[in-house]
Design a protein around this motif. Structure first.
Motif, mmCIF file in Angstrom:
data_model
loop_
_atom_site.group_PDB
_atom_site.id
_atom_site.type_symbol
_atom_site.label_atom_id
_atom_site.label_comp_id
_atom_site.label_asym_id
_atom_site.label_seq_id
_atom_site.Cartn_x
_atom_site.Cartn_y
_atom_site.Cartn_z
ATOM 1 N N ALA A 1 -13.882 -1.084 -4.220
ATOM 2 C CA ALA A 1 -14.254 0.324 -4.315
ATOM 3 C C ALA A 1 -13.029 1.227 -4.260
ATOM 4 N N PHE A 2 -12.086 0.925 -3.364
ATOM 5 C CA PHE A 2 -10.881 1.743 -3.261
ATOM 6 C C PHE A 2 -10.078 1.705 -4.553
ATOM 7 N N PHE A 3 -9.966 0.536 -5.150
ATOM 8 C CA PHE A 3 -9.179 0.408 -6.375
ATOM 9 C C PHE A 3 -9.843 1.126 -7.551
ATOM 10 N N LEU A 4 -11.166 1.058 -7.664
ATOM 11 C CA LEU A 4 -11.858 1.585 -8.829
ATOM 12 C C LEU A 4 -12.129 3.081 -8.743
ATOM 13 N N LEU A 5 -12.310 3.614 -7.532
ATOM 14 C CA LEU A 5 -12.668 5.019 -7.377
ATOM 15 C C LEU A 5 -11.421 5.915 -7.412
ATOM 16 N N PRO A 6 -11.585 7.201 -7.709
ATOM 17 C CA PRO A 6 -10.438 8.127 -7.720
ATOM 18 C C PRO A 6 -9.765 8.185 -6.350
ATOM 19 N N LYS A 7 -8.457 8.393 -6.369
ATOM 20 C CA LYS A 7 -7.675 8.409 -5.131
ATOM 21 C C LYS A 7 -7.554 9.833 -4.596
ATOM 22 N N SER A 8 -7.683 9.947 -3.286
ATOM 23 C CA SER A 8 -7.474 11.205 -2.585
ATOM 24 C C SER A 8 -7.071 10.871 -1.156
ATOM 25 N N SER A 9 -6.614 11.871 -0.444
ATOM 26 C CA SER A 9 -6.254 11.630 0.957
ATOM 27 C C SER A 9 -7.464 11.159 1.747
ATOM 28 N N ALA A 10 -8.639 11.698 1.447
ATOM 29 C CA ALA A 10 -9.848 11.290 2.153
ATOM 30 C C ALA A 10 -10.201 9.837 1.846
ATOM 31 N N SER A 11 -10.077 9.416 0.582
ATOM 32 C CA SER A 11 -10.414 8.031 0.233
ATOM 33 C C SER A 11 -9.437 7.056 0.875
ATOM 34 N N VAL A 12 -8.176 7.457 0.996
ATOM 35 C CA VAL A 12 -7.191 6.598 1.656
ATOM 36 C C VAL A 12 -7.531 6.427 3.127
ATOM 37 N N LEU B 1 0.818 -1.223 0.000
ATOM 38 C CA LEU B 1 0.000 0.000 0.000
ATOM 39 C C LEU B 1 0.849 1.269 0.000
ATOM 40 N N PRO B 2 1.923 1.383 0.825
ATOM 41 C CA PRO B 2 2.723 2.616 0.767
ATOM 42 C C PRO B 2 3.288 2.907 -0.621
ATOM 43 N N GLY B 3 3.842 1.889 -1.292
ATOM 44 C CA GLY B 3 4.377 2.093 -2.635
ATOM 45 C C GLY B 3 3.291 2.419 -3.647
ATOM 46 N N TYR B 4 2.133 1.775 -3.511
ATOM 47 C CA TYR B 4 1.024 2.040 -4.432
ATOM 48 C C TYR B 4 0.553 3.484 -4.311
ATOM 49 N N LEU B 5 0.503 4.009 -3.097
ATOM 50 C CA LEU B 5 0.064 5.388 -2.910
ATOM 51 C C LEU B 5 1.049 6.372 -3.521
ATOM 52 N N VAL B 6 2.331 6.060 -3.458
ATOM 53 C CA VAL B 6 3.329 6.924 -4.099
ATOM 54 C C VAL B 6 3.116 6.935 -5.612
ATOM 55 N N LEU B 7 2.830 5.762 -6.200
ATOM 56 C CA LEU B 7 2.551 5.688 -7.639
ATOM 57 C C LEU B 7 1.319 6.505 -8.014
ATOM 58 N N CYS B 8 0.381 6.623 -7.069
ATOM 59 C CA CYS B 8 -0.835 7.416 -7.299
ATOM 60 C C CYS B 8 -0.623 8.892 -6.990
ATOM 61 N N HIS B 9 0.659 9.298 -6.794
ATOM 62 C CA HIS B 9 1.038 10.693 -6.542
ATOM 63 C C HIS B 9 0.473 11.215 -5.233
ATOM 64 N N MET B 10 0.325 10.319 -4.263
ATOM 65 C CA MET B 10 -0.065 10.711 -2.926
ATOM 66 C C MET B 10 1.187 11.118 -2.129
ATOM 67 N N PRO B 11 1.041 11.877 -1.040
ATOM 68 C CA PRO B 11 2.198 12.245 -0.219
ATOM 69 C C PRO B 11 2.940 11.024 0.301
#
Length: 397
Positions: free
Chosen positions: A286-297, A228-238
């Motif tokens: 749902a997490f995988f299919l929906l747009p990513k944001s800090s709130a969704s995480v 999950l940490p690496g995936y969030l970086v790929l999604c341009h999350m902090p």
């Protein structure tokens, strides 16, 4: 006893939840491929699974204290070896083999079964749920600690601090061996042997379904905890959001494990497990299919935390309900082997699929689908207690 179990679980489970944070530093600082690092993390899950029946059998026979002490030393040795590892082979031996042996002696198959053996049947699910919930405190506190020490002093210092923490928890194993005053011996048939208990369990359709379904739990948790940490970086999350998400999973797991223990004491445990897997599978999709944001995480971490380790007191409690507590450590250990095979594949396939395809999409889809399959397996489980036949010598004329 519940408090001691919670603290031991906090140290062991909190430490292993930090491993996903080390993938990037090991790769960038030491030049190791992501696949190799993921394999080392995955291997400790597999070794944990194969060692768990033996650790459980040892605790059934000799008590939890010596098993926990041995496991803490092995766990710490593996972390130290990983800290000073100049090559990938030493990393695999340390974080893969030694840590796997250590975790098998300091977590559910030894610690929770010690609680379940002493608690009454009416309070067993709640007691194990409380211990499991308290064990999540380590994930809440240790993951941020590891992140801070790694950023300020490097991965070697962080792993050495974690080694000291697991050694500090070892003496608490003495409390797990406390027993209530023994009642007067009751005349009756001798308890079944380990071989008889294993034979009966393997022939029980519910035990087989429970074991197969437990594979999914390991697969889902290991993939998410590792990648999950690496995936969030790929999604341009902090960058720090991955550690925050893992900490939130641990925080909400405290409530989730307690709630699962409470529900397991009032409703049929296989039904609670079925709904838990169903909710988890839907949340992952749902997490995988929906747009990513800090709130969704944050929302995803909260839902996953509520369903994270509640499977463990429910599964071990169901094994105790059907087969009794005499060989609970061993029978749960065999069931847990399936969980850890799933953990190995979840952690390793995540790195393998990413290296081959450059994306986590396939593994996210498989993780969501597995939850739906596990739910379908648990609802039909028969939880009626069985009587294990004991083959005793014929009476003399």
């Amino acid at each position: 006893m519940v408090l001691a179990a919670a603290l031991i679980l906090s140290a062991a489970m909190g430490i292993r939840q930090t491993f996903g944070l080390f993938i990037g530093p090991f790769s960038f600082d030491r030049g190791l491929p992501v696949t190799l690092i993921a394999f080392a993390i995955a291997l400790h899950n597999l070794v944990w699974g194969f060692a768990q029946p033996f650790a459980g059998a040892a605790a059934d026979r000799y008590g939890a204290a010596p098993v926990v002490a041995f496991g803490a030393v092995a766990f710490a040795a593996g972390l130290v070896l990983a800290a000073v590892a100049p090559s990938g082979i030493m990393l695999v031996v340390g974080m893969g083999v030694l840590v796997g042996i250590g975790v098998s002696c300091t977590t559910f198959g030894v610690v929770l079964t010690a609680v379940g053996r002493v608690a009454s049947s009416e309070k067993r699910s709640m007691a194990m749920g409380l211990a499991s919930a308290g064990g999540s405190l380590g994930q809440v506190l240790i993951v941020p600690l590891a992140q801070v020490v790694t950023e300020t002093s490097g991965i070697a210092a962080s792993l050495l601090v974690l080694a000291l923490l697991v050694l500090a928890a070892a003496p608490l194993g003495i409390i797990l061996d406390r027993r209530e005053p023994s009642a007067a011996p009751v005349q009756g048939p001798p308890p079944p042997s380990l071989g008889e208990a294993l034979s009966q369990a393997c022939r029980h359709s519910g035990y087989r379904l429970l074991t197969i379904g437990f594979f999914t739990c390991g697969f889902q948790l290991a993939f998410i905890g590792t990648h999950l940490p690496g995936y969030l970086v790929l999604c341009h999350m902090p960058i720090g959001l991955g550690a925050t998400a893992l900490s939130l999973i641990g925080l909400f797991n405290m409530a989730g494990s307690w709630a699962c223990g409470w529900l397991g004491g009032r409703y049929r445990q296989q039904y609670v497990l079925g709904w838990l897997y169903l909710i988890r599978g839907v949340a992952i999709a749902a997490f995988f299919l929906l747009p990513k944001s800090s709130a969704s995480v944050v929302i995803f971490a909260a839902v996953m935390g509520l369903t994270w380790l509640g499977t463990v007191p429910l599964t071990s409690g169901l094994v105790a309900k059907v087969f009794g507590t005499r060989h609970l450590g061993t029978l749960f250990g065999v069931c847990f082997l399936s969980h850890q095979i799933g953990s190995f594949l979840g952690a390793w396939l995540g790195g393998f699929v990413f290296d081959v395809t450059g994306s986590y999409s396939l593994i996210w889809a498989a993780t969501a689908a597995a939850g739906l399959v596990a739910a379908a397996l648990h609802f039909p489980i028969n939880d009626r207690a069985v009587t294990i036949p004991v083959h005793s010598a014929p009476a003399r004329a």
